[in-house]
Scaffold this active site. Structure first.
Site, PDB file in Angstrom:
ATOM      1  N   GLU A  90       0.820  -1.225   0.000  1.00  8.02           N
ATOM      2  CA  GLU A  90       0.000   0.000   0.000  1.00  8.02           C
ATOM      3  C   GLU A  90       0.850   1.271   0.000  1.00  8.02           C
ATOM      4  OE1 GLU A  90      -3.276  -0.009   2.745  1.00  8.02           O
ATOM      5  OE2 GLU A  90      -4.137  -1.787   1.819  1.00  8.02           O
TER       6      GLU A  90
ATOM      7  N   ASN B  36      -5.163  -5.408  -2.000  1.00 12.96           N
ATOM      8  CA  ASN B  36      -5.760  -5.392  -0.667  1.00 12.96           C
ATOM      9  C   ASN B  36      -7.156  -4.812  -0.817  1.00 12.96           C
ATOM     10  OD1 ASN B  36      -3.251  -6.204   0.128  1.00 12.96           O
ATOM     11  ND2 ASN B  36      -2.694  -4.287   1.162  1.00 12.96           N
TER      12      ASN B  36
ATOM     13  N   TYR C 243     -14.435  -1.349   4.769  1.00  9.00           N
ATOM     14  CA  TYR C 243     -14.177   0.092   4.691  1.00  9.00           C
ATOM     15  C   TYR C 243     -15.091   0.786   3.677  1.00  9.00           C
ATOM     16  CZ  TYR C 243      -9.918  -0.612   7.429  1.00  9.00           C
ATOM     17  OH  TYR C 243      -9.026  -0.918   8.429  1.00  9.00           O
TER      18      TYR C 243
HETATM   19  C1  ADA Z   1      -4.109  -2.223   5.124  1.00 13.69           C
HETATM   20  C2  ADA Z   1      -2.744  -2.667   5.534  1.00 13.69           C
HETATM   21  C3  ADA Z   1      -2.726  -3.653   6.645  1.00 13.69           C
HETATM   22  C4  ADA Z   1      -3.927  -3.640   7.582  1.00 13.69           C
HETATM   23  C5  ADA Z   1      -5.243  -3.259   6.957  1.00 13.69           C
HETATM   24  C6  ADA Z   1      -6.350  -2.911   7.932  1.00 13.69           C
HETATM   25  O1  ADA Z   1      -4.638  -2.948   4.111  1.00 13.69           O
HETATM   26  O2  ADA Z   1      -2.005  -3.233   4.495  1.00 13.69           O
HETATM   27  O3  ADA Z   1      -1.513  -3.454   7.299  1.00 13.69           O
HETATM   28  O4  ADA Z   1      -3.671  -2.979   8.732  1.00 13.69           O
HETATM   29  O5  ADA Z   1      -5.069  -2.142   6.137  1.00 13.69           O
HETATM   30  O6  ADA Z   1      -6.684  -3.710   8.791  1.00 13.69           O
HETATM   31  O7  ADA Z   1      -6.888  -1.817   7.831  1.00 13.69           O
END
Ligand code: ADA
Length: 691
Positions: free
Chosen positions: A416, A471, A477
Site C-alpha cells: 500500500e 488489498n 471500509y
Molecule cells: C491495510 C494494511 C494492513 C492492515 C489493513 C487494515 O490494508 O495493508 O496493514 O492494517 O489495512 O486492517 O486496515
C-alpha cells in the site's frame, strides 16, 4: 564503560549451556542473564534502574495497550515508548576459544542497534526484522568476563521503513541471540539451488562463501553429502580451493542430479539435507547441515497457482508476529504453535506481513507444509535515497537469510505504498519498486516477486512485480461484500494477462460478540462470518485467481486502531490470545481434510427470541453428511450438494436449556459437536408484536 554500567545488576553468563566441546561449530544461546534499562548508552551509564531480563525481550509489551491512561511519554503519533533501550551482558569467555572465531548473532532487534564489546564499538545494524552479527574475536579476554552492551532504538526514523504502518513496533532485542564459535576458516554463507526439478529428477547445486580469517593462506576442500528425507545418502560432491589469509571466496558444488525426487508440497513437506564439511588438508574445520526442498511452481493468469505441475487452490492467511502478553518477543514454541494453528485450519499459504519473521516460523512452514510470501516492511510511504538504500539492504538480508526455505515462493516488495501522495513521491515509489524488483530477481531468479496495493493511481507500478496483490475491503471500509466478486471479474477483464492475488481482505470481529440483526462493520461474529463466507465463495468460484490471503490470521497490536478493543486490529480469525473465532471454523470446514464439525456458535450460548419464532441453526463441517439433533430429536440428516454448500436447519427453541448435537460423517469416519444454548423468550417484543 564496563565499570560505569555495572552499577546495579551484574549477572554473569557462563557459556556452558549447549556447549559441545567436540563440535567444530558451536552455537551457544545468549538468551539468559541480560540487564536492561530504558534510555541511551549514556543514560544507562548513570542509571540505577537496571532490571534483569532474558531474551526474547521487548519494552512495549504493556504500554502499547494502555493509551487510555494517556502516558506522558508520547512521542510523535505513538502512545507507546518509541526511543532507546540499553542491554548489557557478561560473557565468560572460555580458554578453549583460543585461536577460534567468536561472533555474536542477533536474530532480530527493532530497529536500529549499536553494539559494544569491552567498550569497543563494533558497529550498527539498521533493519528490525532480520539477523545480524558482529565479530567479537579481537575484543574478547579469554578466561575472563567480557561485557557486551547493546543499544536498541525503535523511534521513528525517516530513513528506515516503515514510516508508518498499521501495527505496533515493539522495541527491543525481541528474538534469540547466539554466540557462534568457529574456526577462522569457516563457511559464512550457504545457498542451495534447485534449478531444474521434475517428477523424474532434480538438479541440485550448492553455492558457498568460505572465509579465511587466519593470517596465512589455506588450501582446503569442501565436501558435501546429500541425504534424502529418509536420511539415506543420495550423492556426494566436492571442490578444492586455495584462499589467501584475511579473505573470502566462493566455493560452489555443481552438477548433482537426484533421481525420482520426493517433492516438497503442503501435503508432503519432504525435506532433503546437504551435509557440508570444510576441510583444511584432511582435518574438518567447519560443518553445516542445510535443509532444502525440491519443488517447482508458477502462477498462471488463467489457472491460478500451479505446484509440481498441478493447480493448487491457494488457501491463505496473513500473519503478524506479535501475541498478547509478549509483543514481538514471542518464544519459538509459540511461533510454531501459530503455524500449527494455521495448518490445522487447512490453510496451505501464509503471507508473512509486513516483514521477515523469526527463523522458527520459516522452519515450521518448511516442516509442516505451508507456502510462504515473505516481504520487507516498505509499508504506506517511501522516503528518499537513504530510505531506498535501507529498503534494499532489508531485501538483500531477507533473501540471503531465508533463501534455502522451500516453503517460500514469493518475495514481497512493498505494501500500500500508492496512496494520495504528491506526484514526486509517486515517482520515487514506482522507482523504488522497479529497483527492488530488479534486486530480488538478481539475488533469486527462482522465485516470483509481488507487491500489495490498494490502488495504482495511473502509475505503472504493477509492471514491476510478477504478481499484483490487491488489498480489498469490500463491506468493511466501503461498499458491500457482495460486490467483491464483480470487482474481481472487472479487474480480470481489464488485465486478463495479469496474475491477480488478493493479498488482503478482512473484517474486524470481536470474539463472542453476536447480534440477532447484525449490520456492516459492527464487529460481530455474526456479520464477520457472513463477510468471510461471501468472500471465500467469490474466490472459490474463480479458479483463475492466483491466490488469496485473509487479513489476518490473528488479531494484532495496532496502537492507532480504534475498533471495540482499543490498540488491537481485530481482523483476526482468532483473537490476540489465539482463541479461534467462528470464522476460523468456517475456513476449516472449507479447507481442512480432517473431518470436523462446529455448531455455530460456541461463543453465543445465551440467546433470545420471540414466542413461536423460527431460528436458523448452522453447522460448519467438511463432512459428506451432517445430522443435527435438538434435545435428542433429529432435525434432519443433510447430504453435501455439489458446489457451494451450507448446513442450515430451521427450528424453534424451547425456553431454557437446549441441547444441540451435530454428527458429521465422511469416508466411514464420524465426528460430533455438542452445544448447550440457553434460550430466553423476549416477552417485551411479543407484547409489542401483538399490539
Ligand atoms: C491495510 C494494511 C494492513 C492492515 C489493513 C487494515 O490494508 O495493508 O496493514 O492494517 O489495512 O486492517 O486496515
Amino acid at each position: 564503560m564496563i565499570s560505569r554500567l555495572r552499577i546495579a545488576v551484574a549477572i554473569s553468563f557462563f557459556a556452558s549451556a549447549s556447549l559441545d566441546a567436540d563440535s567444530v561449530r558451536q552455537r551457544l544461546s545468549l538468551n539468559e542473564g541480560w540487564s536492561f534499562v530504558r534510555g541511551s548508552v549514556e543514560d544507562a551509564a548513570k542509571s540505577s534502574d537496571w532490571e534483569s531480563v532474558k531474551l526474547p525481550h521487548s519494552w512495549n509489551v504493556e504500554d502499547a495497550f494502555d493509551r487510555l491512561e494517556a502516558p506522558d511519554h508520547v512521542v510523535a503519533m505513538d502512545y507507546y515508548y518509541r526511543g532507546l533501550g540499553t542491554y548489557r551482558l557478561d560473557i565468560e569467555a572460555s580458554r578453549d576459544w583460543e585461536g577460534r572465531r567468536v561472533e555474536v548473532l542477533f536474530e532480530g532487534a527493532l530497529q536500529r542497534t549499536r553494539v559494544w564489546c569491552n567498550d569497543v564499538f563494533l558497529g550498527e545494524y539498521v533493519g528490525g526484522y532480520s539477523a545480524f552479527s558482529f565479530d567479537l574475536t579481537p575484543h574478547l579476554n579469554l578466561d575472563a568476563a567480557n561485557e557486551l552492551v547493546v543499544e536498541v532504538d525503535n523511534s521513528y526514523h525517516f530513513d528506515i521503513p516503515p514510516h508508518r504502518a498499521d501495527y505496533t513496533m515493539y522495541g527491543g532485542l525481541y528474538r534469540d541471540a547466539w554466540l557462534v564459535v568457529t574456526d577462522p576458516l569457516h563457511l559464512s554463507k550457504v545457498f542451495v539451488d534447485t534449478p531444474n526439478v521434475s517428477q523424474e529428477s532434480a538438479q541440485v547445486a550448492v553455492r558457498t562463501t568460505v572465509r579465511n580469517d587466519h593470517s596465512e593462506a589455506a588450501e582446503g576442500s569442501l565436501e558435501a553429502i546429500f541425504k534424502g528425507p529418509d536420511g539415506k545418502a543420495m550423492g556426494r560432491s566436492s571442490a578444492a580451493f586455495v584462499l589467501a589469509g584475511g579473505s573470502e571466496t566462493s566455493v560452489d558444488l555443481n552438477g548433482l542430479s537426484l533421481p525420482n525426487p520426493a517433492l516438497w508440497s503442503p501435503a508432503s513437506p519432504n525435506l532433503y539435507t546437504v551435509e557440508l564439511a570444510l576441510k583444511l588438508k584432511d582435518e574438518i574445520v567447519d560443518q553445516r547441515q542445510q535443509r532444502f526442498g525440491l519443488r517447482w511452481f508458477r502462477f498462471d493468469p488463467n489457472r491460478g497457482f500451479i505446484l509440481n505441475g498441478s493447480p493448487l487452490k491457494v488457501q491463505g492467511v496473513n500473519r503478524h508476529q506479535d501475541r498478547a502478553g509478549y509483543g514481538f518477543a514471542v518464544p519459538n514454541r509459540l511461533h510454531r504453535e501459530d503455524i500449527e494453528l494455521i495448518k490445522a485450519m487447512g490453510a496451505n499459504f501464509v503471507r508473512l506481513a509486513h516483514y521477515p519473521q523469526d527463523p522458527a516460523v520459516l522452519e515450521a512452514c518448511d516442516e509442516l507444509g505451508l507456502l510462504v510470501w515473505e516481504e520487507i516492511p516498505v509499508v504506506t510511504g517511501v522516503g528518499t535515497e537513504a530510505f531506498a538504500a535501507t529498503a534494499k539492504n532489508m531485501l538483500r538480508d531477507m533473501i540471503e537469510q531465508h533463501y534455502n526455505h522451500p516453503s517460500i515462493v514469493v518475495w514481497g516488495l512493498m505494501n500500500e505504498t500508492i496512496r494520495r501522495q504528491l506526484d514526486e513521491e509517486l515517482f520515487w515509489t514506482v522507482d523504488l519498486c522497479r529497483d527492488l524488483n530488479a534486486l530480488a530477481k538478481e539475488l533469486d531468479p527462482s522465485r516470483v516477486t509481488a507487491q500489495a496495493q490498494f490502488a495504482a493511481r495511473g502509475t505503472d507500478i504493477f509492471d514491476h512485480s510478477d504478481i499484483r496483490g490487491w488489498n480489498r475491503y469490500f463491506g468493511w471500509y466501503y461498499d458491500d461484500f457482495e460486490g467483491f466478486g464483480e470487482w474481481l471479474d472487472a479487474q480480470r477483464e481489464v488485465e486478463p494477462e495479469a496474475v491477480i492475488f488478493i493479498s488482503e481482505y478482512g473484517a474486524g470481529i470481536k470474539r463472542g460478540y453476536h447480534l440477532e440483526n447484525p449490520s456492516q462493520s459492527d464487529f460481530t461474529e455474526t456479520w464477520g462470518t457472513a463477510f468471510h463466507k461471501a468472500h471465500w465463495k467469490a474466490l472459490m468460484e474463480r479458479p483463475w485467481v492466483g491466490g488469496s490471503t485473509v487479513w489476518n490470521m490473528f488479531d494484532f497490536g495496532s496502537e492507532e486502531k480504534g475498533g471495540n478493543i482499543p490498540g488491537i486490529n481485530q481482523k483476526g480469525l482468532a483473537d490476540f490470545d489465539r482463541r479461534p473465532k467462528d470464522v476460523y471454523y468456517f475456513y476449516q470446514s472449507q479447507w481442512a481434510e480432517k473431518l470436523m464439525a462446529y455448531i455455530v456458535s460456541h461463543t453465543w450460548v445465551n440467546r433470545t427470541g420471540r414466542i413461536g419464532e423460527t431460528k436458523t441453526l448452522e453447522v460448519f463441517s467438511n463432512g459428506d453428511a451432517v445430522e443435527l439433533f435438538l434435545n435428542g430429536n433429529s432435525l434432519g440428516r443433510q447430504t453435501r450438494q455439489p458446489g457451494w454448500h451450507e448446513w442450515l436447519w430451521s427450528t424453534q427453541l424451547k425456553e431454557g436449556i437446549n441441547k444441540l448435537r451435530a454428527v458429521a460423517v465422511k469416508d466411514g469416519e464420524i465426528v460430533e459437536d455438542n452445544l448447550l444454548i440457553n434460550y430466553t423468550v423476549n416477552l417485551l417484543e411479543v407484547e409489542e408484536g401483538l399490539e
